[in-house]
Design a protein around this motif. Structure first.
Motif, PDB file in Angstrom:
ATOM      1  N   VAL A 136      56.884 -22.848-136.937  1.00 45.59           N
ATOM      2  CA  VAL A 136      57.030 -23.312-138.312  1.00 45.59           C
ATOM      3  C   VAL A 136      58.467 -23.753-138.571  1.00 45.59           C
ATOM      4  O   VAL A 136      59.406 -23.035-138.218  1.00 45.59           O
ATOM      5  CB  VAL A 136      56.623 -22.198-139.304  1.00 45.59           C
ATOM      6  N   PHE A 137      58.620 -24.951-139.139  1.00 43.32           N
ATOM      7  CA  PHE A 137      59.931 -25.439-139.583  1.00 43.32           C
ATOM      8  C   PHE A 137      59.860 -25.579-141.096  1.00 43.32           C
ATOM      9  O   PHE A 137      59.218 -26.499-141.608  1.00 43.32           O
ATOM     10  CB  PHE A 137      60.260 -26.792-138.950  1.00 43.32           C
ATOM     11  N   GLU A 138      60.501 -24.671-141.802  1.00 43.37           N
ATOM     12  CA  GLU A 138      60.444 -24.729-143.262  1.00 43.37           C
ATOM     13  C   GLU A 138      61.580 -25.581-143.812  1.00 43.37           C
ATOM     14  O   GLU A 138      62.676 -25.604-143.240  1.00 43.37           O
ATOM     15  CB  GLU A 138      60.536 -23.306-143.836  1.00 43.37           C
ATOM     16  N   ASP A 139      61.276 -26.256-144.916  1.00 43.88           N
ATOM     17  CA  ASP A 139      62.327 -26.948-145.697  1.00 43.88           C
ATOM     18  C   ASP A 139      63.170 -27.895-144.854  1.00 43.88           C
ATOM     19  O   ASP A 139      64.382 -27.744-144.748  1.00 43.88           O
ATOM     20  CB  ASP A 139      63.237 -25.921-146.391  1.00 43.88           C
ATOM     21  N   THR A 155      51.959 -39.143-150.160  1.00 40.15           N
ATOM     22  CA  THR A 155      51.143 -38.716-149.031  1.00 40.15           C
ATOM     23  C   THR A 155      51.953 -38.882-147.750  1.00 40.15           C
ATOM     24  O   THR A 155      52.656 -39.879-147.586  1.00 40.15           O
ATOM     25  CB  THR A 155      49.873 -39.592-148.933  1.00 40.15           C
ATOM     26  N   LEU A 156      51.842 -37.911-146.865  1.00 36.23           N
ATOM     27  CA  LEU A 156      52.519 -38.021-145.576  1.00 36.23           C
ATOM     28  C   LEU A 156      51.447 -38.065-144.492  1.00 36.23           C
ATOM     29  O   LEU A 156      50.584 -37.191-144.407  1.00 36.23           O
ATOM     30  CB  LEU A 156      53.453 -36.826-145.358  1.00 36.23           C
ATOM     31  N   GLN A 157      51.517 -39.105-143.694  1.00 36.30           N
ATOM     32  CA  GLN A 157      50.564 -39.256-142.587  1.00 36.30           C
ATOM     33  C   GLN A 157      51.342 -39.136-141.283  1.00 36.30           C
ATOM     34  O   GLN A 157      52.356 -39.807-141.092  1.00 36.30           O
ATOM     35  CB  GLN A 157      49.894 -40.634-142.690  1.00 36.30           C
ATOM     36  N   ASP A 158      50.872 -38.230-140.406  1.00 36.82           N
ATOM     37  CA  ASP A 158      51.539 -38.117-139.106  1.00 36.82           C
ATOM     38  C   ASP A 158      50.713 -38.878-138.090  1.00 36.82           C
ATOM     39  O   ASP A 158      49.483 -38.862-138.106  1.00 36.82           O
ATOM     40  CB  ASP A 158      51.751 -36.646-138.694  1.00 36.82           C
ATOM     41  N   ILE A 159      51.383 -39.588-137.197  1.00 32.55           N
ATOM     42  CA  ILE A 159      50.696 -40.507-136.292  1.00 32.55           C
ATOM     43  C   ILE A 159      51.143 -40.235-134.859  1.00 32.55           C
ATOM     44  O   ILE A 159      52.339 -40.251-134.556  1.00 32.55           O
ATOM     45  CB  ILE A 159      51.016 -41.978-136.665  1.00 32.55           C
ATOM     46  N   ASP A 203      51.078 -30.030-138.915  1.00 34.00           N
ATOM     47  CA  ASP A 203      50.535 -29.824-140.256  1.00 34.00           C
ATOM     48  C   ASP A 203      51.667 -29.857-141.277  1.00 34.00           C
ATOM     49  O   ASP A 203      52.568 -29.018-141.235  1.00 34.00           O
ATOM     50  CB  ASP A 203      49.798 -28.470-140.275  1.00 34.00           C
ATOM     51  N   PHE A 204      51.607 -30.836-142.138  1.00 34.14           N
ATOM     52  CA  PHE A 204      52.613 -30.952-143.194  1.00 34.14           C
ATOM     53  C   PHE A 204      52.085 -30.416-144.525  1.00 34.14           C
ATOM     54  O   PHE A 204      52.601 -30.744-145.584  1.00 34.14           O
ATOM     55  CB  PHE A 204      53.056 -32.415-143.351  1.00 34.14           C
ATOM     56  N   GLY A 205      51.034 -29.615-144.458  1.00 33.51           N
ATOM     57  CA  GLY A 205      50.506 -28.962-145.659  1.00 33.51           C
ATOM     58  C   GLY A 205      49.886 -29.938-146.645  1.00 33.51           C
ATOM     59  O   GLY A 205      49.299 -30.959-146.260  1.00 33.51           O
ATOM     60  N   ASP A 206      50.078 -29.623-147.927  1.00 34.28           N
ATOM     61  CA  ASP A 206      49.434 -30.396-149.001  1.00 34.28           C
ATOM     62  C   ASP A 206      49.839 -31.870-148.996  1.00 34.28           C
ATOM     63  O   ASP A 206      49.107 -32.720-149.503  1.00 34.28           O
ATOM     64  CB  ASP A 206      49.819 -29.814-150.369  1.00 34.28           C
ATOM     65  N   LEU A 207      50.984 -32.161-148.425  1.00 32.59           N
ATOM     66  CA  LEU A 207      51.448 -33.552-148.419  1.00 32.59           C
ATOM     67  C   LEU A 207      50.481 -34.467-147.676  1.00 32.59           C
ATOM     68  O   LEU A 207      50.407 -35.661-147.949  1.00 32.59           O
ATOM     69  CB  LEU A 207      52.811 -33.648-147.739  1.00 32.59           C
ATOM     70  N   THR A 221      59.719 -30.310-151.272  1.00 33.47           N
ATOM     71  CA  THR A 221      60.367 -30.000-150.004  1.00 33.47           C
ATOM     72  C   THR A 221      59.314 -29.988-148.907  1.00 33.47           C
ATOM     73  O   THR A 221      58.233 -29.432-149.087  1.00 33.47           O
ATOM     74  CB  THR A 221      61.077 -28.635-150.093  1.00 33.47           C
ATOM     75  N   VAL A 222      59.634 -30.630-147.799  1.00 37.63           N
ATOM     76  CA  VAL A 222      58.650 -30.805-146.740  1.00 37.63           C
ATOM     77  C   VAL A 222      58.874 -29.780-145.624  1.00 37.63           C
ATOM     78  O   VAL A 222      59.986 -29.642-145.107  1.00 37.63           O
ATOM     79  CB  VAL A 222      58.731 -32.230-146.147  1.00 37.63           C
ATOM     80  N   SER A 223      57.810 -29.087-145.273  1.00 34.19           N
ATOM     81  CA  SER A 223      57.839 -28.138-144.161  1.00 34.19           C
ATOM     82  C   SER A 223      56.799 -28.581-143.141  1.00 34.19           C
ATOM     83  O   SER A 223      55.887 -29.347-143.455  1.00 34.19           O
ATOM     84  CB  SER A 223      57.534 -26.729-144.650  1.00 34.19           C
ATOM     85  N   LEU A 224      56.957 -28.090-141.927  1.00 34.38           N
ATOM     86  CA  LEU A 224      56.070 -28.519-140.842  1.00 34.38           C
ATOM     87  C   LEU A 224      55.654 -27.310-140.021  1.00 34.38           C
ATOM     88  O   LEU A 224      56.490 -26.488-139.628  1.00 34.38           O
ATOM     89  CB  LEU A 224      56.827 -29.532-139.955  1.00 34.38           C
TER      90      LEU A 224
END
Lengths: 168, 156
Positions: free
Chosen positions: B84-87, B102-106, B114-118, B131-134
């Motif tokens: 987990v990488f927070e913040d 919206t964040l789309q990972d490709i 997993d970028f969560g709710d984003l 704030t974006v966590s992964l």
């Protein structure tokens, strides 16, 4: 013979008289000529601003302004920014040129003024010699493609500071 | 004859009205300013957090666009682990109306990041940030597997 000549002289004389009556030193004639200046919203070439990116200045002239710059390496769709209406009586062709300082940067700019919400660099639908019939209007959408550096190079900072709208 | 005169008068009046609106050309120059900003100050502002994980969000080539560079971590990710990488970075709506971000990972294993709710989209009011966590799941992956090669952030 004389009888025939006399009417001829008469005609010549009449012609000279008519011509000389047309000589004058000066004529001054006041005529009513009304020319009104309208705000862009109600002018011959109507320019209707749409919030949030377009508004009017104190003179009623359309102004396009963003709260901050668009992102680098991104596609930014500003949506419908303004509407151009032809309030004249004849069809005109409308062109929007992009200016940066004194330079026309339309050809290389990453900004697209398009008459369609679906317009994009491969389907331009740019507002360029776009026919606009009397009483008709076109919505102008603005999109910015900073993800096409190869084709539309730009540098961080101002990429357009005015636009010239031509209807002819 | 009276009718004819009236008709002529109407036609004349119509001609007068239409003639008054004809123009040959109009050229109008208007202030229209559009700038390009680095991610930090742009309409959709992207910036590393001030936490230690902010170091994964960098502009390594100096073009003003940040990159998410987990691969540059000194040590690679463990296999068979949840990391987990927070913040890591923040997204701020500098526009004047609310947007759904919206964040789309490709990439080859984008189901593992997993970028969560984003990923399904969150609403940001004007001026609001998130704030974006992964979170990364490396179970079933092999050494040197590449998980994703880009993320696409959309605000609309």
């Amino acid at each position: 013979m004389l009888k025939k000549l006399i009417p001829l002289f008469g005609i010549l004389l009449a012609a000279v008289v008519v011509m000389s009556t047309g000589a004058f030193t000066s004529v001054t004639a006041d005529r009513e000529a009304t020319i009104n200046v309208s705000g862009d919203a109600s002018a011959l070439l109507g320019l209707e601003a749409h919030a949030p990116y377009a508004s009017y200045d104190d003179n009623g002239a359309l102004v396009v302004e963003l709260p901050s710059g668009v992102n680098v390496d991104a596609e930014t769709d500003l949506g419908k920014v303004f509407t151009i209406s032809n309030n004249g009586t004849q069809t005109v062709n409308v062109t929007i040129r992009q200016m940066l300082g004194a330079n026309d940067v339309t050809d290389t700019s990453p900004i697209l003024f398009t008459s369609s919400p679906d317009g994009n660099p491969s389907n331009m639908q740019a507002v360029w010699n776009t026919p606009l019939g009397s009483g008709d209007s076109i919505d102008v959408y603005i999109k910015v493609y900073t993800n096409m550096q190869g084709q539309y190079p730009y540098q961080i900072g101002t990429i357009m500071d005015s636009m010239t709208i031509v209807a002819e | 004859m009276k009718k004819l005169i009236a008709l002529l008068a109407i036609i004349a009046a119509m001609l007068a009205v239409t003639a008054s609106g004809a123009f040959t050309s109009i050229t109008a120059e208007r202030d229209a300013t559009i700038s390009v900003s680095g991610d930090g100050e742009a309409l959709l502002a992207l910036a590393p957090t001030t936490t230690v994980n902010g170091a994964y969000f960098v502009d390594s080539d100096g073009d003003g666009a940040y990159e998410l560079r987990i691969s540059d971590a000194q040590n690679g990710l463990n296999v068979d682990a949840i990391i987990v990488f927070e913040d890591i970075f923040t997204i701020t709506n500098n526009g004047t109306r609310g947007v759904t971000v919206t964040l789309q990972d490709i990439g080859a294993h984008d189901d593992k990041t997993d970028f969560g709710d984003l990923e399904s989209g969150i609403v940001l009011a004007p001026g609001q940030s998130t704030t974006v966590s992964l979170s990364i799941d490396t179970y079933g992956l092999s050494m040197n597997d590449s998980l994703i090669d880009s993320i696409k952030i959309t605000a609309q």
